[in-house]
Design a protein around this motif. Structure first.
Motif, short mmCIF file in Angstrom:
data_model
loop_
_atom_site.label_atom_id
_atom_site.label_comp_id
_atom_site.label_asym_id
_atom_site.label_seq_id
_atom_site.Cartn_x
_atom_site.Cartn_y
_atom_site.Cartn_z
N HIS A 125 0.83 -1.19 0.00
CA HIS A 125 0.00 0.00 0.00
C HIS A 125 0.87 1.26 0.00
CE1 HIS A 125 -3.20 2.72 1.08
NE2 HIS A 125 -2.53 3.12 2.13
N PRO A 149 -9.10 15.05 3.97
CA PRO A 149 -9.94 14.09 4.68
C PRO A 149 -9.09 13.05 5.41
CG PRO A 149 -10.09 13.77 2.31
CD PRO A 149 -9.28 14.99 2.52
N GLY A 191 -3.02 10.82 4.27
CA GLY A 191 -1.56 10.79 4.35
C GLY A 191 -0.94 12.00 5.01
#
Ligand SMILES: Nc1ncnc2c1ncn2[C@@H]1O[C@H](COP(=O)(O)OP(=O)(O)O)[C@@H](O)[C@H]1O
Ligand SMILES: [Mg+2]
Lengths: 365, 287
Positions: free
Chosen positions: A16, A37, A41
């Motif tokens: 990922h 949001p 990250g």
């Protein structure tokens, strides 16, 4: 001078990828807010700057020095965590002085630095208490105090206010801004709250899914969003967006057949038949005589008001236009009854046209 | 008014029942211990008396004999005590150090096969110690560490490490990782961050683990009775057997030694009981 530079910074967790090649230059003394949001990250990026996460690719430099392989203690940064991370077995005084003790500074210097930080944050009364005996706001203050005693080059904040109640949050927001004006250090601040971002930032970095979407001052993001995501994320209420198709005579035909003129700036850049989203903020649509002035390009729309929310100096009106719920604002409000039909005026130069496919804004070229 | 009275009566009755229940349970736990203490102060005739004598006479004969020379039915109490202390303290110290490192690693680091290792360690606890006594005896005899402090310490460390890992893993898991991160940002190395922040915060947990390990070693009988035989290495529980002869058991002497054995454990538990309670209820109190 402590600029912070990220070039093509990547973070992978196994398969990922959490951060996809971020480029960012932060100037000395600048207050930069990373907003987006949850899960986009932000924290990962901040923790790579702090040295708490390995950097999978790219380069981070602080004050012109590449820090990729330096442990946190050698980066001369401070960090305030969301859960404050105060040392529970130490009193406030020891918490504040911990970093200086580790650095083996002389006792007199530690005492004066701790007292100075305590004075800045109003902690003098609490110096002998353990964190467990402090309220949320006080813990927050101690965490900030612990960050400033060392006079670091860069402050990092990871959602420092999200555990406080609304009133305290507003209050601490002001204090953080004051603190920045007092100490003038570079600050990188992470939040998911666009209001915090707007009020605190010199520059906002808006992120989504590990990418930077737009970087700019709060007003740049507010007034010139690059796509529909920025338009709806920044500003409250979010920008109204209406689906439509560009017609031969350079208007946008909404799905109910009604046509809205295209503002002059992107007028030549759209293609007839192009599917677009027509965007405008509530502030730029108001009943005639109640806000939007007659100057510049305008367009009038008849709206049936579904609901009104009086807020005092203005009233927020909810209406349905082309099967989409939209909001508009009425200044110098008079009472409005639900179901009433009003003629509303749209300030065209504040309207934005986004490509429906790419969601990117269409500007004059 | 009446309803209030009824309610109060009911509350009083429940409280009474609660007290009686508690008394019964505590009796079951305490009476054997109490009986040991009482017996250690009674003449042998009274110990064996049927029906039991409830208002005992008091004598220190058993203690006198125990500390007396070999001829008067004495046993080398101080050697046994010393062996027990050396073996329990050393094995506890080592087990806590190893177990704490292991617990910390399980709580903080990712590595492949982690859950496998963990389950393996716990399964190890399921093997009854006695089942290992014969193989251990043979191996120890071959290696030449039978009947030594070292041998028994080794066994107790192996016995206590899995449980210590399990217990401290739980404690370290409850400490947010931001604590050591904050310490590292404040200038600590990973090592300093552990000793200056995480260890002090988890110390009640480590103390509980240490007490459990100590009591296990202090009271262990089955393996010790196989692996030790001389005065130089026998522990107190094994020493109790000195009071059994071919046809008789010197109950009074045995009880006196048992009291001597319980005392240090009791004192130690009292000293650390604050930590112990704090440790065992760690999850409930948020710092
Ligand atoms: N230790 C981790 N292991 C695997 N994935 C992680 C880890 N930490 C974060 N992620 C993933 O990385 C992404 C970004 O997380 P994060 O930076 O915490 O987001 P946020 O913007 O809410 O702070 C998320 O999809 C999250 O699931
Ligand atoms: Mg986060």
């Amino acid at each position: 001078m402590t600029e912070v530079t990220l070039s093509n910074v990547i973070k992978r967790y196994g398969e990922h990828q959490a951060v996809h090649g971020i480029d960012l230059e932060i100037r000395d003394g600048e207050f930069v807010v990373l907003v987006g949001p949850s899960g986009c990250g932000k924290s990962t990026t901040l923790r790579m700057i702090a040295g708490l996460e390995d950097i999978s690719g790219g380069e981070v430099s602080i004050g012109g020095r590449v820090v990729n392989d330096l442990p946190p203690r050698e980066r001369n940064i401070s960090m305030v965590f969301q859960n404050y991370a105060l040392y529970p077995h130490m009193c406030v005084r020891e918490n504040l002085g911990f970093s200086l003790h580790i650095a083996k500074r002389p006792e007199s210097e530690i005492t004066s630095a701790v007292n100075e930080a305590a004075a800045i944050l109003g902690l003098e009364e609490l110096m002998d208490r353990k964190p467990a005996a402090l309220s949320g706001g006080q813990r927050q203050r101690v965490a900030m105090g612990r960050a400033i005693v060392r006079h670091p080059d860069v402050f990092l904040f990871d959602e420092p206010l999200s555990n406080l109640d609304a009133k305290l949050r507003t209050q601490m927001r002001v204090e953080i801004k004051k603190l920045h004006q007092k100490v003038g250090n570079t600050i990188i601040y992470v939040t998911h709250d666009q209001v915090e971002a707007m009020t605190l930032a010199d520059r906002i970095v808006l992120m989504r899914d590990g990418h930077i979407v737009q970087v700019g001052t709060p007003l740049e993001l507010f007034n010139a969003p690059v796509n529909t995501f920025v338009a709806t994320f920044i500003g409250s209420p979010p920008m109204n967006l209406l689906d439509g198709v560009v017609t031969e005579n350079r208007t946008v035909r909404l799905i109910d057949g009604q046509e809205l003129p295209i503002p002059s700036s992107p007028r030549e850049s759209v293609q007839p038949g192009q599917k677009v989203k027509y965007g405008f903020r509530a502030d730029n649509l108001s009943p005639v005589g109640h806000g939007v002035s007659d100057e510049g390009e305008t367009a009038d729309i008849a709206l049936r008001i579904d609901l009104s929310e009086p807020l005092g100096t203005e009233t927020l009106l909810f209406a349905t236009l082309a099967s989409t719920e939209i909001q508009c604002k009425m200044l110098n409000p008079r009472p409005v009854t639900s179901g009433e039909t009003m003629t509303c005026r749209l300030a065209l130069e504040k309207a934005h046209i986004f490509d429906a496919q790419t969601t990117q804004v269409i500007r004059s070229n | 008014m009446d309803r209030n009275q009824a309610h109060r009566n009911r509350r009083r009755m429940l409280k009474g029942l609660h007290f009686v229940g508690l008394f019964l349970v505590m009796s079951i736990i305490c009476i054997p211990g109490l009986w040991i203490i009482l017996n250690s102060f009674r003449p042998t005739v009274e110990i064996m008396a049927k029906p039991p004598v409830w208002n005992p006479s008091f004598t220190l004969d058993h203690y006198r004999a125990m500390f007396g020379g070999a001829g008067q039915g004495g046993v080398p109490v101080f050697s046994y005590l010393w062996n027990s202390i050396v073996i329990s303290v050393t094995s506890t110290g080592i087990a806590v150090l190893i177990g704490m490192s292991g617990g910390y690693a399980f709580a903080r680091y990712k590595f492949s096969g982690k859950s496998g290792y963990f389950v393996g360690l716990m399964l190890f606890r399921a093997v009854p110690g006695v089942a290992l006594s014969l193989p251990l005896f043979i191996v120890f005899a071959k290696v030449g560490i039978i009947d030594t402090h070292f041998g028994l310490i080794l066994v107790y460390v192996a016995m206590n490490v899995p449980f210590t890992i399990w217990l401290t893993d739980g404690f370290f898991r409850q400490i947010p990782k931001e604590l050591h991160e904050a310490a590292e940002i404040d200038g600590c190395t990973r090592w300093q961050a552990f000793w200056k922040v995480e260890f002090p915060v988890a110390r009640s947990g480590v103390a509980s683990a240490a007490i459990f390990a100590f009591l296990t070693s202090w009271n262990e009988f089955a393996l010790a009775s196989q692996l030790t035989r001389s005065v130089g290495s026998k522990t107190m529980p094994v020493g109790l057997l000195d009071f059994t002869a071919e046809f008789t058991i010197n109950w009074g002497g045995m009880c006196a030694l048992a009291v001597l054995m319980i005392l240090p454990a009791l004192i130690l538990t009292f000293i650390v009981q604050k930590h112990l309670i704090a440790g065992l209820t760690f999850g409930g109190v948020k710092g």
